[in-house]
Design a protein around this motif. Structure first.
Motif, PDB file in Angstrom:
ATOM      1  N   SER A 247     -91.220 -16.515  -5.838  1.00 18.05           N
ATOM      2  CA  SER A 247     -92.402 -15.988  -5.160  1.00 18.05           C
ATOM      3  C   SER A 247     -93.459 -17.070  -4.972  1.00 18.05           C
ATOM      4  N   GLU A 248     -94.144 -16.992  -3.837  1.00 14.59           N
ATOM      5  CA  GLU A 248     -95.245 -17.905  -3.530  1.00 14.59           C
ATOM      6  C   GLU A 248     -96.585 -17.308  -3.962  1.00 14.59           C
ATOM      7  N   ILE A 249     -96.666 -15.966  -3.900  1.00 13.78           N
ATOM      8  CA  ILE A 249     -97.918 -15.272  -4.184  1.00 13.78           C
ATOM      9  C   ILE A 249     -97.724 -14.295  -5.338  1.00 13.78           C
ATOM     10  N   LEU A 250     -98.692 -14.270  -6.251  1.00 10.20           N
ATOM     11  CA  LEU A 250     -98.722 -13.288  -7.335  1.00 10.20           C
ATOM     12  C   LEU A 250     -99.972 -12.443  -7.178  1.00 10.20           C
ATOM     13  N   ILE A 251     -99.796 -11.127  -7.117  1.00 12.71           N
ATOM     14  CA  ILE A 251    -100.921 -10.188  -7.094  1.00 12.71           C
ATOM     15  C   ILE A 251    -101.004  -9.544  -8.473  1.00 12.71           C
ATOM     16  N   ILE A 252    -102.123  -9.735  -9.148  1.00 11.62           N
ATOM     17  CA  ILE A 252    -102.325  -9.173 -10.486  1.00 11.62           C
ATOM     18  C   ILE A 252    -103.190  -7.931 -10.357  1.00 11.62           C
ATOM     19  N   ASP A 253    -102.603  -6.783 -10.652  1.00 12.32           N
ATOM     20  CA  ASP A 253    -103.315  -5.511 -10.514  1.00 12.32           C
ATOM     21  C   ASP A 253    -103.080  -4.667 -11.764  1.00 12.32           C
ATOM     22  N   ILE A 254    -103.586  -5.158 -12.889  1.00 11.49           N
ATOM     23  CA  ILE A 254    -103.477  -4.414 -14.142  1.00 11.49           C
ATOM     24  C   ILE A 254    -104.889  -4.192 -14.681  1.00 11.49           C
ATOM     25  N   PRO A 255    -105.275  -2.941 -14.932  1.00  9.57           N
ATOM     26  CA  PRO A 255    -106.637  -2.649 -15.397  1.00  9.57           C
ATOM     27  C   PRO A 255    -106.815  -2.996 -16.860  1.00  9.57           C
ATOM     28  N   PRO A 256    -108.058  -3.274 -17.263  1.00  7.18           N
ATOM     29  CA  PRO A 256    -108.313  -3.588 -18.673  1.00  7.18           C
ATOM     30  C   PRO A 256    -107.938  -2.457 -19.622  1.00  7.18           C
ATOM     31  N   LYS A 257    -108.159  -1.184 -19.219  1.00  9.11           N
ATOM     32  CA  LYS A 257    -107.839  -0.022 -20.052  1.00  9.11           C
ATOM     33  C   LYS A 257    -108.434  -0.147 -21.449  1.00  9.11           C
ATOM     34  N   LEU A 258    -109.698  -0.432 -21.512  1.00  5.69           N
ATOM     35  CA  LEU A 258    -110.353  -0.619 -22.806  1.00  5.69           C
ATOM     36  C   LEU A 258    -110.873   0.706 -23.344  1.00  5.69           C
ATOM     37  N   ARG A 259    -110.638   0.911 -24.615  1.00  5.00           N
ATOM     38  CA  ARG A 259    -111.184   2.096 -25.273  1.00  5.00           C
ATOM     39  C   ARG A 259    -112.363   1.648 -26.144  1.00  5.00           C
ATOM     40  N   ALA A 260    -112.615   2.411 -27.182  1.00  6.28           N
ATOM     41  CA  ALA A 260    -113.721   2.048 -28.073  1.00  6.28           C
ATOM     42  C   ALA A 260    -113.512   0.618 -28.559  1.00  6.28           C
TER      43      ALA A 260
ATOM     44  N   GLN B  48     -92.335 -14.234  -0.079  1.00  4.80           N
ATOM     45  CA  GLN B  48     -91.920 -13.466  -1.246  1.00  4.80           C
ATOM     46  C   GLN B  48     -93.144 -13.329  -2.142  1.00  4.80           C
ATOM     47  N   ILE B  49     -93.429 -12.095  -2.532  1.00  2.00           N
ATOM     48  CA  ILE B  49     -94.647 -11.777  -3.277  1.00  2.00           C
ATOM     49  C   ILE B  49     -94.280 -10.995  -4.532  1.00  2.00           C
ATOM     50  N   SER B  50     -94.879 -11.349  -5.655  1.00  2.00           N
ATOM     51  CA  SER B  50     -94.714 -10.597  -6.899  1.00  2.00           C
ATOM     52  C   SER B  50     -95.981  -9.792  -7.159  1.00  2.00           C
ATOM     53  N   ILE B  51     -95.821  -8.497  -7.413  1.00  2.00           N
ATOM     54  CA  ILE B  51     -96.959  -7.628  -7.701  1.00  2.00           C
ATOM     55  C   ILE B  51     -96.864  -7.170  -9.152  1.00  2.00           C
ATOM     56  N   LEU B  52     -97.774  -7.656  -9.961  1.00  2.00           N
ATOM     57  CA  LEU B  52     -97.825  -7.268 -11.370  1.00  2.00           C
ATOM     58  C   LEU B  52     -98.648  -5.989 -11.481  1.00  2.00           C
ATOM     59  N   GLY B  53     -97.939  -4.875 -11.602  1.00  2.00           N
ATOM     60  CA  GLY B  53     -98.603  -3.583 -11.687  1.00  2.00           C
ATOM     61  C   GLY B  53     -98.410  -2.752 -10.441  1.00  2.00           C
ATOM     62  N   CYS B  54     -97.282  -2.035 -10.348  1.00  2.00           N
ATOM     63  CA  CYS B  54     -97.008  -1.176  -9.186  1.00  2.00           C
ATOM     64  C   CYS B  54     -97.419   0.259  -9.507  1.00  2.00           C
ATOM     65  N   GLY B  55     -98.730   0.438  -9.619  1.00  2.00           N
ATOM     66  CA  GLY B  55     -99.279   1.751  -9.910  1.00  2.00           C
ATOM     67  C   GLY B  55     -99.888   2.392  -8.689  1.00  2.00           C
ATOM     68  N   TRP B  56    -101.070   3.000  -8.859  1.00  2.00           N
ATOM     69  CA  TRP B  56    -101.735   3.755  -7.788  1.00  2.00           C
ATOM     70  C   TRP B  56    -101.946   2.910  -6.537  1.00  2.00           C
TER      71      TRP B  56
ATOM     72  N   SER C  39     -92.844 -20.830  -9.179  1.00  2.00           N
ATOM     73  CA  SER C  39     -93.065 -21.231  -7.780  1.00  2.00           C
ATOM     74  C   SER C  39     -94.375 -20.679  -7.221  1.00  2.00           C
ATOM     75  N   ILE C  40     -95.150 -19.962  -8.039  1.00  2.00           N
ATOM     76  CA  ILE C  40     -96.397 -19.346  -7.581  1.00  2.00           C
ATOM     77  C   ILE C  40     -97.409 -20.417  -7.174  1.00  2.00           C
ATOM     78  N   GLN C  41     -97.937 -20.271  -5.968  1.00  2.00           N
ATOM     79  CA  GLN C  41     -98.969 -21.185  -5.464  1.00  2.00           C
ATOM     80  C   GLN C  41    -100.325 -20.503  -5.289  1.00  2.00           C
ATOM     81  N   LYS C  42    -100.303 -19.179  -5.073  1.00  2.00           N
ATOM     82  CA  LYS C  42    -101.533 -18.429  -4.811  1.00  2.00           C
ATOM     83  C   LYS C  42    -101.557 -17.183  -5.703  1.00  2.00           C
ATOM     84  N   ILE C  43    -102.760 -16.854  -6.149  1.00  2.00           N
ATOM     85  CA  ILE C  43    -102.941 -15.634  -6.939  1.00  2.00           C
ATOM     86  C   ILE C  43    -104.049 -14.795  -6.330  1.00  2.00           C
ATOM     87  N   LEU C  44    -103.780 -13.507  -6.209  1.00  2.00           N
ATOM     88  CA  LEU C  44    -104.818 -12.556  -5.834  1.00  2.00           C
ATOM     89  C   LEU C  44    -105.062 -11.667  -7.052  1.00  2.00           C
ATOM     90  N   PHE C  45    -106.276 -11.746  -7.591  1.00  2.00           N
ATOM     91  CA  PHE C  45    -106.613 -10.998  -8.797  1.00  2.00           C
ATOM     92  C   PHE C  45    -107.491  -9.810  -8.429  1.00  2.00           C
TER      93      PHE C  45
END
Length: 270
Positions: free
Chosen positions: A68-81, A3-11, A105-111
């Motif tokens: 979930s055992e794995i968390l995938i973090i896929d959120i961009p910084p989106k920095l402006r000025a 079971q995997i959690s994906i933070l940011g289901c974008g492009w 329950s997260i044991q692994k993170i993919l950033f």
């Protein structure tokens, strides 16, 4: 199957989730758009409306991580000025996730990070190259990497992507017709969406955690060569480059992915 959690289901996150579900993984997926919840659900994803701010995280973030055992973090910084009060916004967002992750329950993170953490002062870059970011987004990504890597409660793998391209996303469309473009002889460092997904799958399948990968295809023509060719292929107005040679010779190696994961990049798609 995991079971995997994906933070940011974008492009990238959405097609990644679909591919993982095809491989019989269970996926929790987040979006910041209420309208997109139905799209995630139709794809077989367990949808969650999650917002991550520098001062708060959605209450349902705990439910998003649950099981979930794995968390995938896929959120961009989106920095402006950049102003002084917001210099650490993205890093603070990542820091705010930590207490929730530690209790889950997260044991692994993919950033999902970027090769922008490297400066332009090296000609050939590997994972052993010391990062020296020059942009604000690169600086915050590097700090966020360290926040995750330094936490002993979970294992973190950092995936630094080069320039992202895909069927619906190609930088030549923004360069077409422009003139006096800089760095004509600088090498390109790109990765296709299909390879982004393939590399992530390989990391998960092979359990390659607590490491760093540069995800860039072994394909480095000059900017002028590459974008001129692509403009011709797509019948776009050719971009015109400056005649001044560049000091930037930054070539980013993806050999660690090829050697450690035994992964072959799909060059035909580029």
């Amino acid at each position: 199957m995991k079971q995997i959690s994906i933070l940011g289901c974008g492009w990238l996150g959405l097609p990644l989730a679909k591919k993982l579900i095809e491989k019989r993984h269970t996926v929790n997926g987040s979006t910041t758009s209420e309208n997109k919840l139905s799209i995630l659900k139709e794809a077989g994803i367990h949808p969650f409306l999650v917002t991550v701010e520098s001062h708060s995280v959605s209450e349902n973030f705990t439910d998003f991580l649950a099981g979930s055992e794995i968390l995938i973090i896929d959120i961009p910084p989106k920095l402006r000025a950049v102003v002084s009060d917001s210099n650490m916004v993205f890093v603070q967002k990542i820091e705010n996730l930590i207490p929730f992750i530690e209790k889950s329950s997260i044991q692994k993170i993919l950033f999902v990070s970027s090769t922008s953490v490297y400066g332009d002062d090296n000609d050939y870059i590997t994972e052993e190259t010391i990062p020296n970011p020059e942009t604000e987004s690169g600086k915050q990504l590097l700090l966020a990497e360290k926040v995750l890597q330094n936490n002993p409660n979970f294992e973190t793998t950092i995936l630094r992507f080069g320039g992202l391209i895909g069927e619906d996303r190609h930088p030549v469309k923004f360069l077409a017709g422009k003139e006096n473009l800089e760095n004509p002889d600088a090498p390109v460092n790109l990765i296709h969406q299909n390879d982004c997904i393939g590399v992530i799958e390989a990391i998960i399948n092979q359990e390659k955690w607590n490491t760093v990968f540069n995800a860039v295809a072994p394909f480095h023509p000059t900017r002028e060569e590459y974008y001129t060719l692509k403009a011709k292929e797509q019948n776009l107005v050719l971009p015109k480059f400056s005649s001044e040679k560049s000091n930037i010779k930054k070539t980013i190696s993806g050999k660690k992915i090829e050697n450690i994961l035994n992964y072959q990049f799909q060059l035909k798609n580029y």
